[in-house]
Design a protein around this motif. Structure first.
Motif, PDB file in Angstrom:
ATOM      1  N   THR A  12       0.827  -1.202   0.000  1.00 27.54           N
ATOM      2  CA  THR A  12       0.000   0.000   0.000  1.00 27.54           C
ATOM      3  C   THR A  12       0.865   1.258   0.000  1.00 27.54           C
ATOM      4  O   THR A  12       0.603   2.206  -0.730  1.00 27.54           O
ATOM      5  N   ARG A  20      -0.081   5.902  -7.502  1.00 26.12           N
ATOM      6  CA  ARG A  20      -1.116   5.123  -8.173  1.00 26.12           C
ATOM      7  C   ARG A  20      -2.473   5.652  -7.713  1.00 26.12           C
ATOM      8  O   ARG A  20      -2.567   6.518  -6.863  1.00 26.12           O
ATOM      9  N   SER A  21      -3.508   5.085  -8.254  1.00 20.59           N
ATOM     10  CA  SER A  21      -4.839   5.547  -7.870  1.00 20.59           C
ATOM     11  C   SER A  21      -5.114   5.228  -6.400  1.00 20.59           C
ATOM     12  O   SER A  21      -4.580   4.281  -5.833  1.00 20.59           O
ATOM     13  N   ARG A  22      -5.938   6.056  -5.810  1.00 24.09           N
ATOM     14  CA  ARG A  22      -6.310   5.837  -4.408  1.00 24.09           C
ATOM     15  C   ARG A  22      -7.072   4.523  -4.244  1.00 24.09           C
ATOM     16  O   ARG A  22      -6.977   3.866  -3.217  1.00 24.09           O
ATOM     17  N   ALA A  23      -7.804   4.145  -5.277  1.00 21.27           N
ATOM     18  CA  ALA A  23      -8.540   2.876  -5.226  1.00 21.27           C
ATOM     19  C   ALA A  23      -7.576   1.698  -5.097  1.00 21.27           C
ATOM     20  O   ALA A  23      -7.865   0.727  -4.411  1.00 21.27           O
ATOM     21  N   GLY A  24      -6.418   1.786  -5.727  1.00 25.30           N
ATOM     22  CA  GLY A  24      -5.420   0.723  -5.614  1.00 25.30           C
ATOM     23  C   GLY A  24      -4.909   0.578  -4.197  1.00 25.30           C
ATOM     24  O   GLY A  24      -4.697  -0.533  -3.709  1.00 25.30           O
ATOM     25  N   VAL A  26      -6.606   1.422  -1.475  1.00 24.30           N
ATOM     26  CA  VAL A  26      -7.714   0.891  -0.680  1.00 24.30           C
ATOM     27  C   VAL A  26      -7.863  -0.610  -0.907  1.00 24.30           C
ATOM     28  O   VAL A  26      -8.070  -1.379   0.033  1.00 24.30           O
ATOM     29  N   VAL A  27      -7.716  -1.037  -2.146  1.00 20.07           N
ATOM     30  CA  VAL A  27      -7.787  -2.477  -2.450  1.00 20.07           C
ATOM     31  C   VAL A  27      -6.653  -3.211  -1.746  1.00 20.07           C
ATOM     32  O   VAL A  27      -6.852  -4.306  -1.200  1.00 20.07           O
ATOM     33  N   GLY A  28      -5.471  -2.617  -1.714  1.00 20.62           N
ATOM     34  CA  GLY A  28      -4.350  -3.237  -1.005  1.00 20.62           C
ATOM     35  C   GLY A  28      -4.636  -3.407   0.474  1.00 20.62           C
ATOM     36  O   GLY A  28      -4.350  -4.455   1.061  1.00 20.62           O
ATOM     37  N   TRP A  29      -5.214  -2.380   1.095  1.00 21.06           N
ATOM     38  CA  TRP A  29      -5.579  -2.473   2.508  1.00 21.06           C
ATOM     39  C   TRP A  29      -6.603  -3.578   2.742  1.00 21.06           C
ATOM     40  O   TRP A  29      -6.490  -4.352   3.692  1.00 21.06           O
ATOM     41  N   TRP A  30      -7.632  -3.631   1.887  1.00 23.79           N
ATOM     42  CA  TRP A  30      -8.679  -4.642   2.065  1.00 23.79           C
ATOM     43  C   TRP A  30      -8.143  -6.053   1.857  1.00 23.79           C
ATOM     44  O   TRP A  30      -8.525  -6.975   2.587  1.00 23.79           O
ATOM     45  N   LEU A  31      -7.281  -6.241   0.877  1.00 18.93           N
ATOM     46  CA  LEU A  31      -6.700  -7.567   0.651  1.00 18.93           C
ATOM     47  C   LEU A  31      -5.869  -8.019   1.850  1.00 18.93           C
ATOM     48  O   LEU A  31      -5.975  -9.169   2.286  1.00 18.93           O
TER      49      LEU A  31
END
Length: 54
Positions: A12, A20-24, A26-31
């Motif tokens: 992250t 990178r995009s903020r969505a990336g 957030v996805v890293g945190w969720w994973l």
């Protein structure tokens, strides 16, 4: 499990540093969070519990 959490935080951080995009991020945190919860649930209920009681 500590290594898994550290790897998720590192990935992250890398995504944020490389802008990178903020969505990336957030996805890293969720994973990382879901993998940690899944591993913890397996450790409590699975064969790796090593006789510990929670």
């Amino acid at each position: 499990m500590d290594t898994l959490i550290f790897a998720g935080l590192l990935a992250t951080w890398y995504a944020l540093v490389r802008e990178r995009s903020r969505a990336g991020a957030v996805v890293g945190w969720w994973l990382a969070a879901l993998a940690s919860v899944g591993l913890f649930a397996y450790l409590i209920s699975g064969d790796l519990s090593m006789g510990l009681t929670f």
